[in-house]
Design an enzyme around this catalytic site. Structure first.
Site, PDB file in Angstrom:
ATOM      1  CG  ASN A 179      -1.960   1.309   1.172  1.00 35.70           C
ATOM      2  OD1 ASN A 179      -1.662   2.370   1.152  1.00 35.70           O
ATOM      3  ND2 ASN A 179      -3.028   1.159   1.631  1.00 35.70           N
ATOM      4  CG  HIS A 228      -8.370   4.315   0.571  1.00 39.47           C
ATOM      5  ND1 HIS A 228      -8.571   4.147   2.068  1.00 39.47           N
ATOM      6  CD2 HIS A 228      -9.419   4.603  -0.054  1.00 39.47           C
ATOM      7  CE1 HIS A 228      -9.782   4.564   2.281  1.00 39.47           C
ATOM      8  NE2 HIS A 228     -10.351   4.748   1.182  1.00 39.47           N
ATOM      9  NE  ARG A 281      -9.383   8.662   3.818  1.00 37.28           N
ATOM     10  CZ  ARG A 281      -9.985   7.919   4.825  1.00 37.28           C
ATOM     11  NH1 ARG A 281      -8.686   6.953   5.029  1.00 37.28           N
ATOM     12  NH2 ARG A 281     -10.853   8.286   5.665  1.00 37.28           N
ATOM     13  CD  GLU A 315      -7.048  -0.258   0.687  1.00 40.70           C
ATOM     14  OE1 GLU A 315      -7.161   1.073   1.342  1.00 40.70           O
ATOM     15  OE2 GLU A 315      -6.289  -1.130   0.962  1.00 40.70           O
ATOM     16  CB  THR A 319      -9.583   2.016   6.727  1.00 40.71           C
ATOM     17  OG1 THR A 319      -9.274   2.702   5.658  1.00 40.71           O
ATOM     18  CG2 THR A 319     -10.830   1.135   6.597  1.00 40.71           C
TER      19      THR A 319
END
Ligand code: PXP
Length: 245
Positions: A7, A43, A45, A70, A101
């Protein structure tokens, strides 16, 4: 063998802290792959605090392993997934105030809403994973949604006291067995470190671990000495006219 999805959100976090062009997540994703990453996880967001839309677009073009996106189960994110076609979408809960998260999706509570989003993404040929706590009713709900994969939230295991860690580990083991018996494929992640990863990596049935913070933190520790050395070289042997053509 268990795969590793790296990640890289924290690389983008550092870039956004200065609103500048470095560190460049695209370049560092390539280095992560050279180091053996089996996948790159990002991710996007809703508040765009780290990964930006251009990162998704460029990583889609440059990642040679697998790109796992994600995202929250919103219409905006669904459209972005359909446009960029990552190799996997992992649906995660998202609260604006959270630092990272904080727990798994409540699939039991949001089953029909999630099912619609999952179907839409799957119809485009993208497998969908659901980030959930190792709790049987959630796993059963995941199975009913038609999701292909789950990612078991390992945060409670990672944060557990020494006395509680075995219990949290047992929950993840049991959840993995339950999920595979339901026909779900299993990943896991969140809060894993160089100190706590091994018992999780040893669980039969977990196919991939998604790990971010500890790897990016370690890369600073192993790279800082060399980075300072390179700067000292420039300062001690400066070339005066490098911008004059
Ligand atoms: N899996 C999911 C679903 C996440 O949201 C995160 C954090 O963004 C991770 C894995 C990686 O967690 P960590 O950075 O603690 O390794």
């Amino acid at each position: 063998m268990t795969s590793l999805g790296v990640n890289i959100d924290h690389i983008a976090n550092l870039r956004q802290a200065r609103q500048t062009i470095e560190p460049e997540p695209i370049l560092l994703a390539m280095l992560a792959e050279l180091g053996g990453a089996d996948g790159i996880t990002i991710h996007l967001r809703e508040d765009r605090r780290h990964i930006q839309d251009r990162d998704v677009e460029l990583l889609r073009k440059t990642v040679q392993s697998r790109l796992n996106l994600e995202m929250a189960a919103t219409e905006e994110m669904t459209q972005i997934a359909l446009k960029n076609h990552p190799d996997m979408v992992t649906l995660v809960p998202e609260r604006r105030e959270e630092v990272t998260t904080e727990g798994g999706l409540d699939v039991v509570e949001n089953e029909s809403k999630l099912k619609k989003v999952i179907t839409k993404i799957q119809e485009a040929g993208i497998p969908v994973s659901l980030f959930v706590d190792p709790f049987e009713p959630q796993l059963e709900a995941c199975s009913r949604t038609g999701a292909n994969w789950i990612e078991i939230h390992t945060g409670n295991y990672a944060n557990a006291t020494f006395q509680n860690r075995a219990l949290e580990l047992a929950k993840i083991k049991e959840a993995t067995a339950k999920a595979t018996s339901l026909g779900l494929r299993v990943n896991a992640g969140h809060g894993l470190t160089y100190q706590n990863v091994e018992p999780i990596a040893a669980i039969q049935g977990i196919e991939e671990l998604n790990i971010g913070h500890t790897i990016i933190a370690r890369s600073i520790a192993v790279g800082l000495k060399e980075a300072v050395h390179e700067m000292k070289q420039l300062i001690n042997n400066p070339r005066e006219n490098i911008f004059i053509s």
